[in-house]
Enzyme design. Sequence first.
Site, PDB file in Angstrom:
ATOM      1  N   HIS A  82      10.368  -0.547   1.711  1.00 33.96           N
ATOM      2  CA  HIS A  82       9.792  -1.838   1.325  1.00 33.96           C
ATOM      3  C   HIS A  82      10.471  -2.877   2.217  1.00 33.96           C
ATOM      4  O   HIS A  82      11.681  -3.073   2.141  1.00 33.96           O
ATOM      5  CB  HIS A  82      10.074  -2.115  -0.156  1.00 33.96           C
ATOM      6  CG  HIS A  82       9.422  -3.357  -0.669  1.00 33.96           C
ATOM      7  ND1 HIS A  82       9.017  -3.488  -1.984  1.00 33.96           N
ATOM      8  CD2 HIS A  82       9.099  -4.538  -0.080  1.00 33.96           C
ATOM      9  CE1 HIS A  82       8.481  -4.682  -2.165  1.00 33.96           C
ATOM     10  NE2 HIS A  82       8.526  -5.338  -1.021  1.00 33.96           N
ATOM     11  N   GLY A 121       5.104  -3.127   1.208  1.00 28.59           N
ATOM     12  CA  GLY A 121       5.446  -4.522   0.961  1.00 28.59           C
ATOM     13  C   GLY A 121       4.410  -5.490   1.500  1.00 28.59           C
ATOM     14  O   GLY A 121       4.268  -5.618   2.720  1.00 28.59           O
ATOM     15  N   CYS A 142      14.222  -0.398  -6.596  1.00 31.44           N
ATOM     16  CA  CYS A 142      13.826  -1.229  -7.730  1.00 31.44           C
ATOM     17  C   CYS A 142      14.946  -2.194  -8.107  1.00 31.44           C
ATOM     18  O   CYS A 142      16.091  -1.769  -8.309  1.00 31.44           O
ATOM     19  CB  CYS A 142      13.480  -0.346  -8.921  1.00 31.44           C
ATOM     20  SG  CYS A 142      12.950  -1.289 -10.375  1.00 31.44           S
TER      21      CYS A 142
END
Length: 331
Positions: free
Chosen positions: A167, A208, A96
């Site tokens: 991701h 993603g 994050c």
Amino acid sequence: MNRPIQTTLAIAPMMDWTDRHCRFFHRQLTRRALLYTEMVVADAVIHGARERLLGFDDAEHPVALQLGGSDPRKLAEAAAIGEAFGYDEINLNVGCPSDRVQSGTFGACLMKTPVLVAQCVAAMKAAVNIPVTAKCRIGVDDQDPEPALDTLADGVLAAGADALWVHARKAWLEGLSPKENRDIPPLDYPRVYRLKARKPNEFIGINGGIQSLEEASAHLAYVDGAMLGRAAYHTPGILTGVDAAFYGEPSVAFDYAALIEAMSGYAARHIEKGGRLGHVTRHMVGLFHGLPGARRYRQILSTDANKPGAGPEVLKAAFAAIDFAAEVEAA
């Protein structure tokens, strides 16, 4: 490893979105996909209102708790608390990019300290008997994704992580907002594929920019799992195809009337506890994307559901706006 190597479809942890109401809703659409909570900070788990932060409906299983933090001791304690609450997996956030996460020295900035990440995973593994996993980016800022991702993955997996979700973008902690970090850094799926090729016996999942079940399925030729994010949230109807496409279950017509009944009952219980209808229905606005009547459905949920005293009848009125017959005729 606690988690066998298998084809997996997961719904990504998304801040302000994948709360308990969203997860209950998504579980009505797919029985098998792995659901993730929003990131919950370890300190909050230890010292905060645990039922509010961690409580969930039994229907949500399988469901994973994502933790944020950088202190191995605190993460271990929070993981144990999560296990006691009944979660099926504990996941460490190493991806994050938000300002709040950076100020707490966890999330994507942990990509810069792979040894610490491995220590965190090892501590969490020692504290629980359920799978411990991590979710990361391919790198941050000026890191070269080739060595950066390999170093992070090698340490985390050696520490006992049962899976690594990646991701497939860099995170730019300097110069890009969290929203921009979801779109501007280019996707690099082949980098994740190369990691899986290096780690054939470990669970590597990809996340993603995946927009459809077809795209998710295509990734599974190279990795073990695919994770849907915004596509699952904005167009949740696609989740009705997950169980047949990824888990070999019979393909049958989805019963939307039963779904609305289930969500109406859930909303009524939430309201009885002092909640508001809008807490539940805000996650359902995109359900009928592309169907006749969807605009009216969205209008009702966006306005009437947020009025004082709104009850489940509003959800049923919104559902009545959908013209399934017109859709059948068009097909």
